[in-house]
Design a protein around this motif. Structure first.
Motif, PDB file in Angstrom:
ATOM      1  N   ILE A  94       0.837  -1.201   0.000  1.00 52.27           N
ATOM      2  CA  ILE A  94       0.000   0.000   0.000  1.00 52.27           C
ATOM      3  C   ILE A  94       0.876   1.256   0.000  1.00 52.27           C
ATOM      4  O   ILE A  94       0.520   2.267  -0.597  1.00 52.27           O
ATOM      5  CB  ILE A  94      -0.973  -0.001   1.190  1.00 52.27           C
ATOM      6  N   SER A  95       2.039   1.177   0.632  1.00 53.63           N
ATOM      7  CA  SER A  95       2.976   2.297   0.606  1.00 53.63           C
ATOM      8  C   SER A  95       3.405   2.602  -0.831  1.00 53.63           C
ATOM      9  O   SER A  95       3.555   3.765  -1.204  1.00 53.63           O
ATOM     10  CB  SER A  95       4.200   1.973   1.462  1.00 53.63           C
ATOM     11  N   VAL A  96       3.576   1.573  -1.634  1.00 56.52           N
ATOM     12  CA  VAL A  96       3.905   1.753  -3.055  1.00 56.52           C
ATOM     13  C   VAL A  96       2.666   2.242  -3.812  1.00 56.52           C
ATOM     14  O   VAL A  96       2.738   3.178  -4.599  1.00 56.52           O
ATOM     15  CB  VAL A  96       4.434   0.433  -3.663  1.00 56.52           C
ATOM     16  N   LEU A  97       1.536   1.617  -3.558  1.00 52.32           N
ATOM     17  CA  LEU A  97       0.295   1.939  -4.267  1.00 52.32           C
ATOM     18  C   LEU A  97      -0.099   3.404  -4.115  1.00 52.32           C
ATOM     19  O   LEU A  97      -0.550   4.036  -5.064  1.00 52.32           O
ATOM     20  CB  LEU A  97      -0.833   1.037  -3.752  1.00 52.32           C
ATOM     21  N   ARG A  98       0.092   3.955  -2.936  1.00 49.68           N
ATOM     22  CA  ARG A  98      -0.319   5.345  -2.682  1.00 49.68           C
ATOM     23  C   ARG A  98       0.419   6.358  -3.549  1.00 49.68           C
ATOM     24  O   ARG A  98      -0.001   7.501  -3.694  1.00 49.68           O
ATOM     25  CB  ARG A  98      -0.132   5.709  -1.220  1.00 49.68           C
ATOM     26  N   GLN A  99       1.525   5.965  -4.149  1.00 49.83           N
ATOM     27  CA  GLN A  99       2.319   6.866  -4.979  1.00 49.83           C
ATOM     28  C   GLN A  99       1.782   6.989  -6.405  1.00 49.83           C
ATOM     29  O   GLN A  99       2.226   7.837  -7.169  1.00 49.83           O
ATOM     30  CB  GLN A  99       3.764   6.384  -5.026  1.00 49.83           C
ATOM     31  N   ALA A 100       0.811   6.147  -6.747  1.00 46.52           N
ATOM     32  CA  ALA A 100       0.264   6.163  -8.108  1.00 46.52           C
ATOM     33  C   ALA A 100      -0.451   7.475  -8.393  1.00 46.52           C
ATOM     34  O   ALA A 100      -1.080   8.057  -7.510  1.00 46.52           O
ATOM     35  CB  ALA A 100      -0.706   5.007  -8.285  1.00 46.52           C
ATOM     36  N   GLU A 101      -0.343   7.914  -9.617  1.00 44.90           N
ATOM     37  CA  GLU A 101      -1.020   9.139 -10.054  1.00 44.90           C
ATOM     38  C   GLU A 101      -2.135   8.757 -11.011  1.00 44.90           C
ATOM     39  O   GLU A 101      -1.924   8.651 -12.220  1.00 44.90           O
ATOM     40  CB  GLU A 101      -0.017  10.087 -10.701  1.00 44.90           C
ATOM     41  N   TRP A 102      -3.312   8.532 -10.435  1.00 41.41           N
ATOM     42  CA  TRP A 102      -4.489   8.150 -11.198  1.00 41.41           C
ATOM     43  C   TRP A 102      -5.592   9.159 -10.883  1.00 41.41           C
ATOM     44  O   TRP A 102      -6.444   8.926 -10.027  1.00 41.41           O
ATOM     45  CB  TRP A 102      -4.930   6.732 -10.856  1.00 41.41           C
TER      46      TRP A 102
ATOM     47  N   SER B 266      -4.722   6.989   3.122  1.00 43.62           N
ATOM     48  CA  SER B 266      -5.226   8.340   3.354  1.00 43.62           C
ATOM     49  C   SER B 266      -4.311   9.410   2.753  1.00 43.62           C
ATOM     50  O   SER B 266      -4.721  10.544   2.547  1.00 43.62           O
ATOM     51  CB  SER B 266      -5.421   8.611   4.847  1.00 43.62           C
ATOM     52  N   GLN B 267      -3.066   9.028   2.458  1.00 44.61           N
ATOM     53  CA  GLN B 267      -2.112   9.967   1.879  1.00 44.61           C
ATOM     54  C   GLN B 267      -2.102   9.958   0.345  1.00 44.61           C
ATOM     55  O   GLN B 267      -1.423  10.760  -0.268  1.00 44.61           O
ATOM     56  CB  GLN B 267      -0.705   9.644   2.387  1.00 44.61           C
ATOM     57  N   ALA B 268      -2.842   9.042  -0.247  1.00 39.55           N
ATOM     58  CA  ALA B 268      -2.880   8.950  -1.710  1.00 39.55           C
ATOM     59  C   ALA B 268      -3.590  10.157  -2.293  1.00 39.55           C
ATOM     60  O   ALA B 268      -4.491  10.719  -1.683  1.00 39.55           O
ATOM     61  CB  ALA B 268      -3.584   7.658  -2.126  1.00 39.55           C
TER      62      ALA B 268
ATOM     63  N   ASN C 263      -7.529  -8.296   1.862  1.00 41.09           N
ATOM     64  CA  ASN C 263      -6.094  -8.066   1.937  1.00 41.09           C
ATOM     65  C   ASN C 263      -5.723  -7.865   3.403  1.00 41.09           C
ATOM     66  O   ASN C 263      -6.591  -7.846   4.270  1.00 41.09           O
ATOM     67  CB  ASN C 263      -5.697  -6.846   1.091  1.00 41.09           C
ATOM     68  N   CYS C 264      -4.468  -7.732   3.696  1.00 39.12           N
ATOM     69  CA  CYS C 264      -3.974  -7.605   5.071  1.00 39.12           C
ATOM     70  C   CYS C 264      -3.772  -6.132   5.418  1.00 39.12           C
ATOM     71  O   CYS C 264      -2.645  -5.687   5.625  1.00 39.12           O
ATOM     72  CB  CYS C 264      -2.666  -8.372   5.220  1.00 39.12           C
ATOM     73  N   LEU C 265      -4.862  -5.390   5.471  1.00 39.80           N
ATOM     74  CA  LEU C 265      -4.764  -3.956   5.689  1.00 39.80           C
ATOM     75  C   LEU C 265      -4.940  -3.628   7.172  1.00 39.80           C
ATOM     76  O   LEU C 265      -6.017  -3.775   7.720  1.00 39.80           O
ATOM     77  CB  LEU C 265      -5.809  -3.215   4.862  1.00 39.80           C
ATOM     78  N   GLY C 266      -3.889  -3.157   7.779  1.00 40.59           N
ATOM     79  CA  GLY C 266      -3.941  -2.718   9.158  1.00 40.59           C
ATOM     80  C   GLY C 266      -3.951  -1.202   9.221  1.00 40.59           C
ATOM     81  O   GLY C 266      -4.125  -0.508   8.212  1.00 40.59           O
ATOM     82  N   ALA C 267      -3.708  -0.680  10.397  1.00 40.04           N
ATOM     83  CA  ALA C 267      -3.730   0.769  10.613  1.00 40.04           C
ATOM     84  C   ALA C 267      -2.694   1.507   9.763  1.00 40.04           C
ATOM     85  O   ALA C 267      -2.966   2.587   9.246  1.00 40.04           O
ATOM     86  CB  ALA C 267      -3.516   1.072  12.088  1.00 40.04           C
ATOM     87  N   VAL C 268      -1.527   0.912   9.605  1.00 37.14           N
ATOM     88  CA  VAL C 268      -0.475   1.563   8.823  1.00 37.14           C
ATOM     89  C   VAL C 268      -0.891   1.651   7.353  1.00 37.14           C
ATOM     90  O   VAL C 268      -0.741   2.696   6.717  1.00 37.14           O
ATOM     91  CB  VAL C 268       0.872   0.814   8.965  1.00 37.14           C
ATOM     92  N   ALA C 269      -1.440   0.575   6.807  1.00 41.54           N
ATOM     93  CA  ALA C 269      -1.896   0.575   5.412  1.00 41.54           C
ATOM     94  C   ALA C 269      -3.009   1.596   5.207  1.00 41.54           C
ATOM     95  O   ALA C 269      -3.016   2.316   4.205  1.00 41.54           O
ATOM     96  CB  ALA C 269      -2.372  -0.818   5.009  1.00 41.54           C
TER      97      ALA C 269
END
Length: 125
Positions: A87-95, A117-119, A106-112
């Motif tokens: 998710i850290s990589v995914l948030r960098q996408a420009e879509w 939220s930063q995307a 998926n294995c989404l916890g608080a950090v993910a």
């Protein structure tokens, strides 16, 4: 497949889904050249992409994020065992047109969730 057919590309048909799975298998394990145009910078017309349950991770995630798809509206990444690193990589996408992102199973916890939220996807529902 011609560029025009990428406008409504979705992996819901079995033939397309098999090609996507073959390509994702290639970028996550053994190299496979069946579907290389999916991540080609010269193919910006993709608006729907279903990569659910394809074991997308690692290098494949970087290729996905690096894709230049200004009209991508729907991305399905359910059941890929994605965690905070992906998710850290995914948030960098420009879509800029992204309205739907499916991350179920998926294995989404608080950090993910924090990373999401930063995307910068202004149209995401």
């Amino acid at each position: 497949m011609h560029t025009k057919s990428l406008v409504n590309l979705s992996a819901t048909s079995s033939a397309i889904h098999q090609q996507v799975q073959a390509f994702v298998t290639g970028i996550t394990g053994v190299y496979h050249i069946d579907f290389p145009f999916l991540f080609n910078q010269e193919r910006p017309l993709l608006n729907k992409l279903d990569l659910a349950d394809t074991q997308l991770h690692g290098h494949g995630m970087f290729l996905l994020v690096g894709g230049h798809w200004p009209v991508l509206t729907t991305l399905k990444l359910a059941s890929n065992r994605l965690g905070s690193a992906a998710i850290s990589v995914l948030r960098q996408a420009e879509w800029p047109a992204l309205t739907t992102l499916d991350l179920q199973m998926n294995c989404l916890g608080a950090v993910a969730i924090h990373f999401l939220s930063q995307a910068n996807w202004p149209l995401l529902k």
